[in-house]
Design a protein around this motif. Structure first.
Motif, short mmCIF file in Angstrom:
data_model
loop_
_atom_site.label_atom_id
_atom_site.label_comp_id
_atom_site.label_asym_id
_atom_site.label_seq_id
_atom_site.Cartn_x
_atom_site.Cartn_y
_atom_site.Cartn_z
N LEU A 28 -2.76 0.87 -0.86
CA LEU A 28 -1.51 0.42 -1.46
C LEU A 28 -1.47 0.74 -2.95
O LEU A 28 -1.64 -0.11 -3.82
CB LEU A 28 -1.32 -1.07 -1.19
CG LEU A 28 -1.23 -1.41 0.30
CD1 LEU A 28 -1.07 -2.90 0.50
CD2 LEU A 28 -0.10 -0.65 0.98
N THR A 29 -1.22 2.02 -3.24
CA THR A 29 -1.04 2.54 -4.59
C THR A 29 0.39 3.05 -4.73
O THR A 29 1.15 3.10 -3.76
CB THR A 29 -2.02 3.69 -4.86
OG1 THR A 29 -1.68 4.80 -4.00
CG2 THR A 29 -3.46 3.27 -4.58
N GLU A 30 0.74 3.49 -5.93
CA GLU A 30 2.08 4.05 -6.15
C GLU A 30 2.30 5.29 -5.29
O GLU A 30 3.40 5.51 -4.76
CB GLU A 30 2.26 4.38 -7.63
CG GLU A 30 2.28 3.15 -8.53
CD GLU A 30 2.44 3.52 -9.99
OE1 GLU A 30 2.74 4.69 -10.27
OE2 GLU A 30 2.25 2.64 -10.85
N LEU A 31 1.28 6.13 -5.16
CA LEU A 31 1.41 7.34 -4.35
C LEU A 31 1.67 6.99 -2.90
O LEU A 31 2.54 7.59 -2.25
CB LEU A 31 0.14 8.18 -4.47
CG LEU A 31 0.11 9.51 -3.71
CD1 LEU A 31 1.17 10.47 -4.25
CD2 LEU A 31 -1.28 10.15 -3.81
N ALA A 32 0.97 6.01 -2.37
CA ALA A 32 1.15 5.62 -0.97
C ALA A 32 2.50 4.97 -0.74
O ALA A 32 3.11 5.14 0.32
CB ALA A 32 0.03 4.68 -0.54
N ALA A 33 2.97 4.22 -1.73
CA ALA A 33 4.25 3.54 -1.57
C ALA A 33 5.37 4.52 -1.31
O ALA A 33 6.28 4.26 -0.50
CB ALA A 33 4.54 2.70 -2.81
N GLU A 34 5.33 5.67 -1.97
CA GLU A 34 6.36 6.68 -1.76
C GLU A 34 6.32 7.22 -0.34
O GLU A 34 7.35 7.43 0.29
CB GLU A 34 6.17 7.83 -2.75
CG GLU A 34 7.19 8.95 -2.58
CD GLU A 34 6.93 10.12 -3.52
OE1 GLU A 34 7.66 11.11 -3.42
OE2 GLU A 34 6.00 10.04 -4.34
N ALA A 35 5.12 7.44 0.17
CA ALA A 35 4.98 8.06 1.49
C ALA A 35 5.18 7.07 2.64
O ALA A 35 5.61 7.47 3.72
CB ALA A 35 3.60 8.71 1.60
N TRP A 36 4.89 5.77 2.42
CA TRP A 36 4.85 4.82 3.52
C TRP A 36 5.75 3.61 3.30
O TRP A 36 5.53 2.56 3.89
CB TRP A 36 3.41 4.35 3.73
CG TRP A 36 2.50 5.46 4.10
CD1 TRP A 36 1.69 6.18 3.28
CD2 TRP A 36 2.32 6.03 5.41
NE1 TRP A 36 1.01 7.14 3.98
CE2 TRP A 36 1.38 7.07 5.28
CE3 TRP A 36 2.86 5.75 6.67
CZ2 TRP A 36 0.96 7.84 6.38
CZ3 TRP A 36 2.43 6.50 7.76
CH2 TRP A 36 1.51 7.53 7.61
N SER A 37 6.79 3.75 2.51
CA SER A 37 7.67 2.62 2.22
C SER A 37 8.60 2.28 3.38
O SER A 37 9.10 1.16 3.48
CB SER A 37 8.50 2.91 0.97
OG SER A 37 9.26 4.10 1.13
N ASP A 38 8.86 3.24 4.26
CA ASP A 38 9.76 3.02 5.39
C ASP A 38 9.04 2.25 6.49
O ASP A 38 8.06 2.73 7.06
CB ASP A 38 10.23 4.38 5.93
CG ASP A 38 11.24 4.24 7.06
OD1 ASP A 38 11.51 3.10 7.50
OD2 ASP A 38 11.78 5.28 7.50
N PRO A 39 9.52 1.03 6.83
CA PRO A 39 8.84 0.24 7.87
C PRO A 39 8.77 0.95 9.22
O PRO A 39 7.83 0.73 9.99
CB PRO A 39 9.71 -1.03 7.97
CG PRO A 39 10.39 -1.12 6.65
CD PRO A 39 10.62 0.30 6.22
N GLN A 40 9.74 1.79 9.51
CA GLN A 40 9.71 2.52 10.77
C GLN A 40 8.54 3.50 10.82
O GLN A 40 8.04 3.84 11.90
CB GLN A 40 11.02 3.27 10.99
CG GLN A 40 12.21 2.36 11.27
CD GLN A 40 13.45 3.14 11.63
OE1 GLN A 40 13.62 4.30 11.24
NE2 GLN A 40 14.33 2.52 12.41
N LYS A 41 8.10 3.94 9.65
CA LYS A 41 6.95 4.84 9.56
C LYS A 41 5.64 4.06 9.43
O LYS A 41 4.64 4.39 10.07
CB LYS A 41 7.11 5.78 8.36
CG LYS A 41 6.02 6.82 8.24
CD LYS A 41 6.30 7.77 7.09
CE LYS A 41 5.24 8.85 6.96
NZ LYS A 41 5.51 9.79 5.85
#
Length: 241
Positions: free
Chosen positions: A180-193
């Motif tokens: 849970l970093t800023e980089l991950a937030a961009e890639a995994w912010s969508d709950p469907q993903k």
């Protein structure tokens, strides 16, 4: 795992896993040389832990070598600098490839080479930990270049371990799950993903940066003197099931 009297170079130290490594290793007594491309991040980290800082864009090979020369001879190296450009197979661009491979793979090879040259010249051993990813082991959508960079770094780390081992330098990787970093937030912010990914973790959550930093510290420490050429998943069991 104490590091009093030891020094460590950490790339990508301004954010995420790199920052957590800097905080933890400093708290355990190490002198930290923090490398990042963002001056404000470095200034904030310096105020917090009193580290040395070097601002550089590691995408520039000449600048990366100059930064390592400025850092000098240190006991340890942590390659945590990383970026991602979310592009599918059919949408991959040359710019995205160059950006991701330039930082995630080429820069890590350059810093490792420069670190090793100085340690060998000093007649001393040391340790390198490269931060990779479970994306180098499983295929995730829109992670084509990122996966290539992380799998490539793991392969290169095995060569580094082979060639540097006779000089007393150990080389290992940590392969975190989604952290849970800023980089991950961009890639995994969508709950469907993120939802389907979450349930594939036996412990039913993603990692936090401090957990990855703890594993990095272990691999640098004297508790791991017989570990080299290894890839340690920090993934809550994701790759095991």
């Amino acid at each position: 795992m104490q590091f009093s009297g030891k020094s460590v170079i950490i790339t990508g130290a301004g954010k995420g896993i790199g920052k957590a490594c800097a905080q933890l290793l400093s708290a355990r007594g190490a002198e930290v040389i923090a490398i990042s491309r963002t001056r404000s991040d470095l200034d904030s980290l310096k105020d917090e832990i009193g580290c040395r800082t070097i601002r550089v864009d590691l995408a520039d090979p000449t600048a990366a070598r100059a930064a390592m020369a400025e850092a000098g001879t240190c006991d340890f190296l942590v390659n945590s600098a990383g970026i991602n450009v979310l592009e599918s197979v059919l949408e991959m661009t040359e710019a995205g490839y160059e950006a991701v491979l330039g930082i995630n793979l080429r820069a890590a090879l350059i810093t490792s080479q420069e670190f090793a040259r100085r340690r060998i010249a000093a007649g001393e051993g040391g340790a390198i930990v490269n931060v990779t990813s479970i994306a180098g082991h499983r295929g995730f959508e829109d992670h084509l270049c990122y996966a290539a960079s992380k799998a490539g770094l793991e392969g290169a780390s095995r060569v580094l371990a082979k060639e540097l081992g006779p000089h007393g330098i150990r080389v290992n990787c940590v392969a975190p799950t989604i952290t849970l970093t800023e980089l991950a937030a961009e890639a995994w912010s969508d709950p469907q993903k993120s939802g389907p990914m979450m349930v594939r973790h036996p412990i039913n959550r993603f990692a936090v940066a401090e957990e990855v930093a703890g594993s990095v510290a272990m691999l640098l420490s004297d508790d791991s003197t017989m570990i080299s050429g290894a890839v340690l998943p920090v993934d809550g069991g994701f790759l095991a099931v």
